[in-house]
Enzyme design. Structure first.
Site, PDB file in Angstrom:
ATOM      1  N   CYS A  96       0.808  -1.278  -0.037  1.00 42.76           N
ATOM      2  CA  CYS A  96       0.017   0.025  -0.230  1.00 42.76           C
ATOM      3  C   CYS A  96       0.781   1.361  -0.054  1.00 42.76           C
ATOM      4  O   CYS A  96       0.470   2.389  -0.104  1.00 42.76           O
ATOM      5  CB  CYS A  96      -1.021   0.069   1.068  1.00 42.76           C
ATOM      6  N   HIS A 117      -9.308   2.717  -3.081  1.00 43.43           N
ATOM      7  CA  HIS A 117      -7.884   2.690  -2.658  1.00 43.43           C
ATOM      8  C   HIS A 117      -7.190   1.431  -3.747  1.00 43.43           C
ATOM      9  O   HIS A 117      -7.294   0.391  -3.660  1.00 43.43           O
ATOM     10  CB  HIS A 117      -7.966   1.949  -1.515  1.00 43.43           C
TER      11      HIS A 117
END
Length: 401
Positions: free
Chosen positions: A92, A353
């Site tokens: 991430c 995301h």
């Protein structure tokens, strides 16, 4: 030093929806082209017809097709066969890691102009499977599918991110009501920013999608009725967890010397964001959402500044609990006094995301708000992300004009 002189992103699409038919390089290419053209039209890359070509393209990516996705994307963007590519995987934090890697190459004097960012096509990511005999399987003759690669080896905690967010919420006393309120706030901010046109200057149409497809009004009464999504008795729901998404983002980074010389007698130098300091840290793999906190503390220490010196803070909103745990630790109130400083246009909970791109989206948000928004020289911002496996990454920037 390094200056971010242009920043663009494509719309973020929920996996399986508006961007589902596009491969990762097809998401990245139009964004790379747009940010390169922005820098050129601003007079930052030399005279028209003889623009400086990027020394490299660095893209973060987590679940792509393999190979060197950055090189494929650079070629698809029409940047020329002489432009190489580097693909970075820090999960991430990949988009931020790509920017940091580009900055380090420029600061070392090896490069002067790099395009950096990230891309994720969760919709087209390949299925993964162990080869027969290479891992335990039913009969040792058929491939054994698996959902994700390990974040940590045997002997270490290796939780999925949802249960880990529940564990972090419990460990840091982040209740369900605050998580629901934060998610609703993120969506409300994103809707308001879309309506006000604050995303217009950074968005590049990709395929048939021209705006983020997820932000919507969240009814507090509906949020309160939602069941735990990951852990029986947990506090994280589908609304307080970011969705799996598709998207791409890119920024143009120039050496300070090239940027400083880009003005002329007949025009002002284009403004930008100077990278002041960055940090990558390891933390407890049992609580991966905590990693942003020590990374932010390390980056701020290296920059010589404190949280109070920051006009804007972008923390990748993987989960509401994770952002609230970080802001509590930093002494911030994102639902009160600091609502206009912490993710002021909404974040990954509302926008989506796209793992490999989200860190770069955070820096793009800083660019749009602080640079294009007219903040004065010296105004500081920070972007940060927590990373699976127990890591954190953060970047401190300041406006230069």
């Amino acid at each position: 030093m390094t200056v971010v002189v242009a920043a663009r992103r494509g719309p973020i699409g929920t996996a399986g929806r508006g961007l589902r038919a596009l491969l990762a390089h097809e998401l990245a290419a139009p964004v790379l082209r747009a940010v390169h053209d922005d820098a050129g039209r601003a007079g930052l890359l030399g005279p028209a017809g003889a623009w400086l070509a990027p020394d490299d393209v660095v893209l973060g990516n987590c679940t792509g097709p393999g190979g060197n996705l950055a090189r494929v994307s650079a070629l698809a963007a029409g940047l020329g066969t002489g432009v190489p590519g580097l693909t970075v995987d820090r999960q991430c934090g990949s988009g931020l890691a790509a920017i940091l890697a580009a900055h380090q190459a420029i600061a070392a004097g090896d490069m002067t102009y790099v395009l950096a960012g990230g891309v994720e096509s969760a919709s087209t990511a390949p299925d993964r499977a162990h080869r027969p005999g290479a891992a335990p399987s039913r009969d040792n003759t058929t491939p054994e599918p698996y959902a994700r690669a390990p974040f940590a080896p045997p002997g270490f905690p290796d939780p999925d991110m949802g249960p880990a967010a529940d564990a972090l919420a419990a460990a840091r006393s982040i209740g369900r009501e605050r998580q629901d309120a934060y998610a609703a706030s993120s969506h409300a901010k994103a809707l308001a920013s879309h309506a006000a046109g604050r995303f217009d200057r950074e968005l590049v149409a990709v395929g048939d999608l021209r705006r983020d497809d997820r932000p919507r009004r969240l009814d507090p009464a509906v949020l309160a009725r939602m069941r735990p999504a990951f852990t029986p008795g947990g506090s994280v729901t589908a609304a307080t967890a970011s969705p799996i998404s598709d998207g791409a983002c890119a920024l143009a980074l120039l050496s300070d010397a090239v940027w400083a010389g880009s003005g002329g007698p007949d025009r002002e130098r284009a403004p930008g964001l100077r990278i002041v300091a960055g940090a990558v840290v390891g933390s407890d793999p049992a609580l991966p959402g905590w990693g942003a906190v020590p990374a932010i503390e390390a980056a701020l220490e290296r920059s010589g500044h404190g949280v109070g010196d920051l006009a804007m803070i972008e923390i990748v909103e993987a989960f509401a609990a994770q952002v609230l745990a970080a802001t509590d630790a930093l002494g911030l109130d994102p639902l009160g006094a600091d609502a206009d400083r912490v993710c002021p246009d909404g974040g990954a909970l509302a926008l989506g995301h796209p793992w490999g791109a989200s860190g770069a989206v955070a820096v793009t948000r800083l660019f749009s708000r602080l640079v294009a928004g007219g903040f004065p020289t010296g105004t500081r911002g920070l972007a940060a992300a927590a990373v699976g496996g127990g890591m954190g990454i953060a970047l401190v920037v300041e406006v230069v004009r």
